[in-house]
Write a protein that holds these residues in place. Structure first.
Motif, PDB file in Angstrom:
ATOM      1  N   ARG A  31       8.875  10.323   5.603  1.00  0.00           N
ATOM      2  CA  ARG A  31       9.280  11.563   4.941  1.00  0.00           C
ATOM      3  C   ARG A  31       9.066  11.353   3.447  1.00  0.00           C
ATOM      4  N   ALA A  32       8.544  12.364   2.790  1.00  0.00           N
ATOM      5  CA  ALA A  32       8.242  12.249   1.360  1.00  0.00           C
ATOM      6  C   ALA A  32       8.872  13.409   0.601  1.00  0.00           C
ATOM      7  N   TRP A  33       9.375  13.087  -0.604  1.00  0.00           N
ATOM      8  CA  TRP A  33      10.000  14.080  -1.485  1.00  0.00           C
ATOM      9  C   TRP A  33       9.383  13.986  -2.865  1.00  0.00           C
ATOM     10  N   PRO A  34       9.341  15.035  -3.601  1.00  0.00           N
ATOM     11  CA  PRO A  34       9.610  16.422  -3.230  1.00  0.00           C
ATOM     12  C   PRO A  34       8.448  16.986  -2.424  1.00  0.00           C
ATOM     13  N   PRO A  35       8.755  17.877  -1.505  1.00  0.00           N
ATOM     14  CA  PRO A  35       7.723  18.363  -0.579  1.00  0.00           C
ATOM     15  C   PRO A  35       6.548  19.065  -1.251  1.00  0.00           C
ATOM     16  N   HIS A  36       6.779  19.694  -2.402  1.00  0.00           N
ATOM     17  CA  HIS A  36       5.670  20.419  -3.042  1.00  0.00           C
ATOM     18  C   HIS A  36       4.597  19.472  -3.591  1.00  0.00           C
ATOM     19  N   ARG A  37       4.892  18.180  -3.686  1.00  0.00           N
ATOM     20  CA  ARG A  37       3.895  17.211  -4.148  1.00  0.00           C
ATOM     21  C   ARG A  37       3.143  16.540  -2.999  1.00  0.00           C
ATOM     22  N   VAL A  38       3.515  16.842  -1.782  1.00  0.00           N
ATOM     23  CA  VAL A  38       2.874  16.215  -0.626  1.00  0.00           C
ATOM     24  C   VAL A  38       1.610  17.005  -0.273  1.00  0.00           C
ATOM     25  N   THR A  39       0.537  16.607  -0.904  1.00  0.00           N
ATOM     26  CA  THR A  39      -0.763  17.230  -0.627  1.00  0.00           C
ATOM     27  C   THR A  39      -1.392  16.551   0.597  1.00  0.00           C
ATOM     28  N   ALA A  96       0.827  -1.204   0.000  1.00  0.00           N
ATOM     29  CA  ALA A  96       0.000   0.000   0.000  1.00  0.00           C
ATOM     30  C   ALA A  96       0.863   1.256   0.000  1.00  0.00           C
ATOM     31  N   LEU A  97       1.965   1.225   0.736  1.00  0.00           N
ATOM     32  CA  LEU A  97       2.862   2.376   0.790  1.00  0.00           C
ATOM     33  C   LEU A  97       3.529   2.621  -0.559  1.00  0.00           C
ATOM     34  N   VAL A  98       4.013   1.571  -1.193  1.00  0.00           N
ATOM     35  CA  VAL A  98       4.655   1.714  -2.508  1.00  0.00           C
ATOM     36  C   VAL A  98       3.641   2.190  -3.548  1.00  0.00           C
ATOM     37  N   ARG A  99       2.445   1.628  -3.512  1.00  0.00           N
ATOM     38  CA  ARG A  99       1.405   2.030  -4.468  1.00  0.00           C
ATOM     39  C   ARG A  99       1.045   3.508  -4.290  1.00  0.00           C
ATOM     40  N   ALA A 100       0.854   3.937  -3.041  1.00  0.00           N
ATOM     41  CA  ALA A 100       0.503   5.338  -2.783  1.00  0.00           C
ATOM     42  C   ALA A 100       1.633   6.269  -3.204  1.00  0.00           C
ATOM     43  N   ALA A 101       2.869   5.892  -2.908  1.00  0.00           N
ATOM     44  CA  ALA A 101       4.013   6.727  -3.292  1.00  0.00           C
ATOM     45  C   ALA A 101       4.126   6.833  -4.810  1.00  0.00           C
ATOM     46  N   VAL A 151       8.897  10.032  -3.483  1.00  0.00           N
ATOM     47  CA  VAL A 151       9.885   9.141  -2.889  1.00  0.00           C
ATOM     48  C   VAL A 151       9.617   9.186  -1.389  1.00  0.00           C
ATOM     49  N   VAL A 152       9.490   8.014  -0.773  1.00  0.00           N
ATOM     50  CA  VAL A 152       9.124   7.962   0.644  1.00  0.00           C
ATOM     51  C   VAL A 152      10.193   7.203   1.420  1.00  0.00           C
ATOM     52  N   ARG A 153      10.527   7.759   2.564  1.00  0.00           N
ATOM     53  CA  ARG A 153      11.461   7.092   3.472  1.00  0.00           C
ATOM     54  C   ARG A 153      10.725   6.814   4.778  1.00  0.00           C
ATOM     55  N   VAL A 154      10.774   5.577   5.236  1.00  0.00           N
ATOM     56  CA  VAL A 154      10.152   5.197   6.504  1.00  0.00           C
ATOM     57  C   VAL A 154      11.142   5.523   7.621  1.00  0.00           C
ATOM     58  N   GLU A 155      10.726   6.367   8.551  1.00  0.00           N
ATOM     59  CA  GLU A 155      11.603   6.854   9.612  1.00  0.00           C
ATOM     60  C   GLU A 155      11.600   5.976  10.856  1.00  0.00           C
ATOM     61  N   ARG A 156      10.627   5.128  11.006  1.00  0.00           N
ATOM     62  CA  ARG A 156      10.521   4.264  12.191  1.00  0.00           C
ATOM     63  C   ARG A 156      10.499   2.812  11.764  1.00  0.00           C
TER      64      ARG A 156
END
Length: 101
Positions: A35-43, A5-10, A16-21
Motif C-alpha cells: 500500500r502506498a501513500w498518498p494515493p494521488h502520487r501512485v502513478t 529497491a523498495l526503499v529507493r523506489a518509494a 510511504v509504502v507499507r508491505v502487506e504480506r
C-alpha cells in the motif's frame, strides 16, 4: 522483498509504502502486496517500480522466509515421533537444529 529497491523506489516517488504480506505468505492474483501513500502520487510508473521490488515464486525459500525451515524441521520431528516411525534420534536432531536457529 528486495528492501533496498523498495526503499529507493518509494523515496524517488516520494511515497510511504507499507508491505502487506510477509515473505512466504500465499498470494493469489489480485491480492494486495503493498500500500502506498498518498494515493494521488501512485502513478503507473511508481506502481511498476514498487512491484518490481517484490519477487513472487511458486516455492517458499529459507532465504527470506524464516518460518519455512522452522516448519520443515517441526514437521520432520513430528513425523519422527509418530507411532509408525518412532525415530527418537531424528526428532532430537530436529530439536537441536531448532534450538540452534
Amino acid at each position: 522483498v528486495e528492501a533496498d529497491a523498495l526503499v529507493r523506489a518509494a523515496a524517488e516517488c516520494d511515497l510511504v509504502v507499507r508491505v502487506e504480506r510477509q515473505p512466504g505468505d500465499f498470494v493469489a492474483a489480485g491480492d494486495v502486496l503493498l500500500r502506498a501513500w498518498p494515493p494521488h502520487r501512485v502513478t503507473r510508473e511508481a506502481a511498476d517500480r514498487l512491484a518490481g521490488a517484490v519477487l513472487i515464486g511458486d516455492q517458499r525459500t529459507p532465504a527470506q522466509d524464516v518460518r519455512f525451515p522452522v516448519g520443515q524441521l517441526t514437521e520432520i520431528a513430528c513425523l519422527a515421533l509418530s507411532a509408525g516411525v518412532n525415530d527418537l534420534y531424528t526428532a532430537a536432531m530436529c530439536v537441536d537444529r531448532l534450538g540452534e536457529g
